[in-house]
Design an enzyme around this catalytic site. Structure first.
Site, mmCIF file in Angstrom:
data_model
loop_
_atom_site.group_PDB
_atom_site.id
_atom_site.type_symbol
_atom_site.label_atom_id
_atom_site.label_comp_id
_atom_site.label_asym_id
_atom_site.label_seq_id
_atom_site.Cartn_x
_atom_site.Cartn_y
_atom_site.Cartn_z
ATOM 1 C CG ASN A 31 -2.054 0.814 1.335
ATOM 2 O OD1 ASN A 31 -2.590 1.010 2.415
ATOM 3 N ND2 ASN A 31 -2.505 1.354 0.228
ATOM 4 C CB CYS B 108 -4.395 5.830 5.805
ATOM 5 S SG CYS B 108 -3.467 4.677 4.785
ATOM 6 C CG ASN C 287 -1.047 -0.585 5.296
ATOM 7 O OD1 ASN C 287 -0.556 -1.239 6.222
ATOM 8 N ND2 ASN C 287 -1.883 -1.103 4.418
ATOM 9 C CB CYS D 299 -6.708 -2.027 3.280
ATOM 10 S SG CYS D 299 -7.758 -0.763 4.028
HETATM 11 N N1 LIG Z 1 -9.192 4.516 1.519
HETATM 12 C C1 LIG Z 1 -9.510 4.627 2.940
HETATM 13 C C2 LIG Z 1 -8.343 5.277 3.718
HETATM 14 C C3 LIG Z 1 -7.059 4.464 3.598
HETATM 15 C C4 LIG Z 1 -7.175 3.142 4.244
HETATM 16 C C5 LIG Z 1 -6.049 2.168 3.972
HETATM 17 N N2 LIG Z 1 -5.075 2.542 2.972
HETATM 18 C C6 LIG Z 1 -5.360 1.776 5.268
HETATM 19 O O1 LIG Z 1 -4.199 1.345 5.240
HETATM 20 O O2 LIG Z 1 -6.044 1.841 6.330
HETATM 21 C C7 LIG Z 1 -10.736 5.508 3.092
HETATM 22 O O3 LIG Z 1 -10.830 6.538 2.428
HETATM 23 O O4 LIG Z 1 -11.584 5.132 3.920
#
Ligand SMILES: N[C@H](CCC[C@H](N)C(=O)O)C(=O)O
Length: 263
Positions: A14, A75, A77, A201
């Site tokens: 990621n 986020c 990661n 994620c």
């Molecule tokens: N796309 C997600 C945020 C990034 C989550 C993901 N990249 C992680 O590692 O938690 C959202 O807008 O809800």
């Protein structure tokens, strides 16, 4: 032609562009510039973009954007990567727990050689929705099980759920889970704001682990296999659907830095 210094990191595949914005030079509402920088052909290419900003009481403030250019929720990661970035900048030290501020609140973090531990905010409640479960682990996540994860069409199935009117205008991230053993699962995620499958994620893995425990019980430490590697999630269970002391652990790698021409 103006140039912008950036740093590229990834956490189990990621990937993120990070900019040191402690001088507040970068325009935080420049959606177009952020989506250009994240574009995989015209820009640097990344799932997400982060600004490391000053915080009056904590090591820094983490401002997160999806690759569509919109500022978004937490986020996991990305949090681990910006912690590694702060350590690489000499702002924080290895083996010392510190705090940073983010959109969902204050996070504790610990940098060890090649492994970053990030404390996530508490989770209060898991909702049964259709053939899956919905919860917020700093970002909204729908979690459902599948027998054959490798063959699952994550993009089309995930996109349909992400846009389902049940989740309103904000939508949700979508996680497909396959149980591997008592304390291990495999997860593939369709991410809101990236509008594609990402190779990992963090908040999705936390959501998948807590859902798995909510349904099957068992231990409070899980290893999660994702496309880009492996993560570990540890937590304490309070009441049904109420969890705290949630830690997301895994590698965060510096890949390269450079300057990008911005008009
Ligand atoms: N796309 C997600 C945020 C990034 C989550 C993901 N990249 C992680 O590692 O938690 C959202 O807008 O809800």
């Amino acid at each position: 032609m103006e140039q912008l210094k950036f740093y590229k990191y990834h956490g189990t595949g990621n990937d993120f562009v990070i900019i040191d914005n402690r001088d507040s030079y970068f325009n935080i509402s420049d959606r177009e510039l952020i989506s250009f920088i994240c574009h995989r052909r015209f820009g640097v290419g990344a799932d997400g973009f982060m600004l490391l900003e000053n915080s009056p009481e904590h090591a820094f403030y983490m401002r997160y954007y999806n690759s569509d250019g919109n500022e978004s929720t937490m986020c996991g990661n990305g949090g681990r990567c910006i912690v590694k970035f702060a350590c690489d900048l000499g702002m924080v030290k290895e083996n010392e727990i510190f705090t940073f501020d983010a959109i969902d609140g204050i996070h504790h973090a610990l940098v060890k050689p090649d492994i970053i531990n990030l404390k996530m905010l508490d989770v209060n409640g898991i909702e049964k929705v259709a053939d899956g479960y919905f919860l917020n682990t700093g970002s909204p996540h729908f979690v459902c099980y599948t027998e054959n994860l490798e063959q699952t069409d994550v993009v089309s199935a995930g996109r349909a759920i992400r846009n389902n009117s049940y989740f309103g205008k904000a939508g949700t991230n979508v996680n497909f889970v396959e149980k591997c053993g008592d304390s291990s699962i495999m997860v593939r995620t369709y991410e809101r704001g990236v509008e594609d499958e990402t190779w990992s994620c963090g908040t999705g893995c936390v959501a998948s682990v807590l859902t798995n425990f909510f349904i099957h019980g068992g231990g409070t430490e899980y290893s999660i296999k994702v496309k880009g590697g492996a993560l570990t999630v540890r937590f304490s269970a309070q009441d049904k659907g109420v969890y705290n002391n949630i830690w997301l652990e895994g590698p965060a790698k510096f890949v390269f830095s450079g300057n990008i021409n911005v008009q």
